[in-house]
Design a protein around this motif. Structure first.
Motif, short mmCIF file in Angstrom:
data_model
loop_
_atom_site.label_atom_id
_atom_site.label_comp_id
_atom_site.label_asym_id
_atom_site.label_seq_id
_atom_site.Cartn_x
_atom_site.Cartn_y
_atom_site.Cartn_z
N ARG A 45 -44.04 -36.28 72.36
CA ARG A 45 -44.12 -37.75 72.34
C ARG A 45 -43.71 -38.31 73.71
O ARG A 45 -42.62 -38.85 73.89
CB ARG A 45 -43.24 -38.29 71.22
N LEU A 46 -44.63 -38.20 74.65
CA LEU A 46 -44.35 -38.66 76.01
C LEU A 46 -44.36 -40.18 76.13
O LEU A 46 -43.89 -40.72 77.14
CB LEU A 46 -45.37 -38.06 76.99
N SER A 47 -44.93 -40.86 75.14
CA SER A 47 -44.93 -42.33 75.17
C SER A 47 -43.57 -42.91 74.79
O SER A 47 -43.31 -44.08 75.04
CB SER A 47 -45.98 -42.87 74.20
N TYR A 48 -42.72 -42.08 74.19
CA TYR A 48 -41.39 -42.50 73.74
C TYR A 48 -41.45 -43.67 72.76
O TYR A 48 -40.56 -44.51 72.72
CB TYR A 48 -40.49 -42.87 74.95
N LYS A 49 -42.52 -43.69 71.97
CA LYS A 49 -42.68 -44.73 70.96
C LYS A 49 -42.59 -44.11 69.58
O LYS A 49 -42.83 -42.92 69.39
CB LYS A 49 -44.01 -45.45 71.14
N SER A 50 -42.28 -44.93 68.61
CA SER A 50 -42.09 -44.42 67.25
C SER A 50 -43.40 -44.09 66.56
O SER A 50 -43.42 -43.33 65.58
CB SER A 50 -41.31 -45.45 66.41
N VAL A 51 -44.50 -44.64 67.05
CA VAL A 51 -45.81 -44.34 66.48
C VAL A 51 -46.64 -43.59 67.52
O VAL A 51 -46.37 -43.67 68.73
CB VAL A 51 -46.55 -45.63 66.05
N ASN A 52 -47.63 -42.85 67.07
CA ASN A 52 -48.51 -42.13 67.99
C ASN A 52 -49.13 -43.10 68.97
O ASN A 52 -49.75 -44.10 68.57
CB ASN A 52 -49.60 -41.40 67.22
N SER A 53 -49.00 -42.80 70.27
CA SER A 53 -49.45 -43.74 71.30
C SER A 53 -50.10 -43.01 72.46
O SER A 53 -49.96 -41.78 72.61
CB SER A 53 -48.28 -44.60 71.80
N LEU A 54 -50.79 -43.77 73.28
CA LEU A 54 -51.49 -43.23 74.45
C LEU A 54 -50.56 -42.38 75.31
O LEU A 54 -49.46 -42.81 75.67
CB LEU A 54 -52.06 -44.37 75.29
N GLY A 55 -51.01 -41.18 75.63
CA GLY A 55 -50.23 -40.30 76.49
C GLY A 55 -49.51 -39.19 75.77
O GLY A 55 -49.08 -38.22 76.41
N ASP A 56 -49.37 -39.29 74.46
CA ASP A 56 -48.74 -38.20 73.71
C ASP A 56 -49.61 -36.95 73.81
O ASP A 56 -50.85 -37.03 73.78
CB ASP A 56 -48.56 -38.60 72.24
N LEU A 57 -48.98 -35.80 73.91
CA LEU A 57 -49.70 -34.54 74.06
C LEU A 57 -49.46 -33.63 72.87
O LEU A 57 -48.35 -33.59 72.32
CB LEU A 57 -49.25 -33.82 75.34
N VAL A 58 -50.51 -32.87 72.51
CA VAL A 58 -50.40 -31.94 71.39
C VAL A 58 -51.01 -30.59 71.79
O VAL A 58 -52.21 -30.35 71.60
CB VAL A 58 -51.10 -32.49 70.13
N PRO A 59 -50.21 -29.67 72.34
CA PRO A 59 -50.70 -28.30 72.56
C PRO A 59 -50.84 -27.59 71.21
O PRO A 59 -50.06 -27.84 70.28
CB PRO A 59 -49.60 -27.65 73.41
N PHE A 60 -51.83 -26.68 71.11
CA PHE A 60 -52.04 -25.99 69.84
C PHE A 60 -52.68 -24.63 70.06
O PHE A 60 -53.32 -24.37 71.09
CB PHE A 60 -52.93 -26.82 68.90
N SER A 61 -52.51 -23.77 69.07
CA SER A 61 -53.17 -22.46 69.03
C SER A 61 -53.20 -21.98 67.59
O SER A 61 -52.15 -21.82 66.97
CB SER A 61 -52.44 -21.45 69.93
N ASN A 62 -54.40 -21.77 67.07
CA ASN A 62 -54.57 -21.36 65.68
C ASN A 62 -55.50 -20.15 65.57
O ASN A 62 -56.14 -19.76 66.55
CB ASN A 62 -55.11 -22.53 64.85
N LYS A 63 -55.57 -19.58 64.39
CA LYS A 63 -56.39 -18.39 64.17
C LYS A 63 -57.84 -18.77 63.84
O LYS A 63 -58.09 -19.79 63.20
CB LYS A 63 -55.80 -17.55 63.03
N LEU A 64 -58.75 -17.92 64.29
CA LEU A 64 -60.17 -18.13 64.04
C LEU A 64 -60.73 -17.03 63.14
O LEU A 64 -60.40 -15.85 63.31
CB LEU A 64 -60.95 -18.14 65.36
N TYR A 65 -61.61 -17.45 62.23
CA TYR A 65 -62.27 -16.52 61.32
C TYR A 65 -63.78 -16.78 61.32
O TYR A 65 -64.23 -17.89 61.65
CB TYR A 65 -61.72 -16.67 59.90
N SER A 66 -64.53 -15.76 60.96
CA SER A 66 -65.98 -15.90 60.87
C SER A 66 -66.35 -16.93 59.80
O SER A 66 -65.53 -17.28 58.94
CB SER A 66 -66.62 -14.55 60.54
N GLY A 67 -67.58 -17.39 59.85
CA GLY A 67 -68.02 -18.42 58.93
C GLY A 67 -67.94 -18.04 57.46
O GLY A 67 -67.82 -18.92 56.60
#
Length: 254
Positions: free
Chosen positions: A103-125
């Motif tokens: 929460r780089l915006s330092y606001k209580s609600v999701n705001s411009l500039g917030d970052l979300v790094p992620f990594s999840n598993k992938l499976y075939s269709g």
């Protein structure tokens, strides 16, 4: 020295001129010389060649390739307009610490500039094989309170083991389907272009990606499987989750 000798030959009578001795002469005595004709117009090509050869660097001659080569476009025939459809499931099994909300915006609600790094598993269709992982980051652009969601700018890659990876960038909407650009890839996906439909099944745990790919050779049948219907209860097969040898692709990324 040569000039004086020439003058003597002209003034001394011929009867006093002795035959030239066959014996070796000293270094002071001029040796017989052969006359050379100057280069004329008939020698122009030869002179030009000699001049070129004398000025051409040695490395140029030694570095001339001995084998011909062909470009990829000549060696491999690819239908650049053929569209290939590929489906991949992304499942967040909550065992990778993903996602992380910064929460780089330092606001209580999701705001411009917030970052979300992620990594999840992938499976075939068909959810029968583990393919690899997703890895990237989302930048929050706008909170859509009326739609109970957010708009992100997403930059990420999907990894397919030994097959390579696909890079993606574009809008990620948590409240409806999104279409992102395929910006490139590696391995069998080198030179790929197209787009991908991101269908949010259960935010942020289950997503179905449907790729529409162009500019590459035919995809391996291992990846072209019948897609399981994207409903909230979908789950990978037990074998795929357990990483059994027959339920993973070669060199799958973990």
């Amino acid at each position: 020295m040569a000039a004086y000798s020439g003058y003597a030959l002209k003034t001394i009578p011929s009867s006093f001129v002795k035959p030239v001795s066959a014996k070796p002469t000293s270094f002071l005595t001029p040796s017989p010389t052969k006359s050379f004709l100057p280069f004329t117009s008939s020698n122009h090509s030869l002179a030009k060649n000699l001049k070129l050869n004398s000025t051409l660097p040695h490395f140029c001659l030694s570095s001339v390739p001995k084998k011909s080569f062909t470009c990829r476009s000549q060696a491999e025939s690819v239908d650049s307009e053929k569209v290939q459809e590929l489906s991949v499931y992304e499942i967040n099994e909550r065992d990778r610490g993903s996602p992380v909300y910064l929460r780089l915006s330092y606001k209580s609600v999701n705001s411009l500039g917030d970052l979300v790094p992620f990594s999840n598993k992938l499976y075939s269709g068909d959810l029968q094989k583990r393919i690899g992982i997703s890895a990237g980051i989302c930048i929050l652009i706008q909170n859509k309170a009326e739609k109970k969601g957010d708009r992100y700018e997403a930059i990420f890659s999907l990894y397919f083991g030994d097959y390579g990876h696909i890079a993606v960038q574009g809008p990620y909407l948590t409240y409806e389907d999104s279409y992102l650009a395929v910006t490139g890839g590696s391995g069998i996906f080198e030179g790929v272009k197209g787009q991908v439909k991101l269908h949010q099944i259960v935010y942020p745990f289950k997503i179905l990606y449907t790729f529409y790919l162009k500019g590459i050779k035919d995809l391996p049948q291992e990846l072209l499987v019948k897609t399981v219907e994207p409903i909230p209860s979908v789950e990978p097969s037990p074998a795929a989750k357990a990483l059994e040898p027959n339920a993973t692709i070669a060199g799958f990324t973990d």
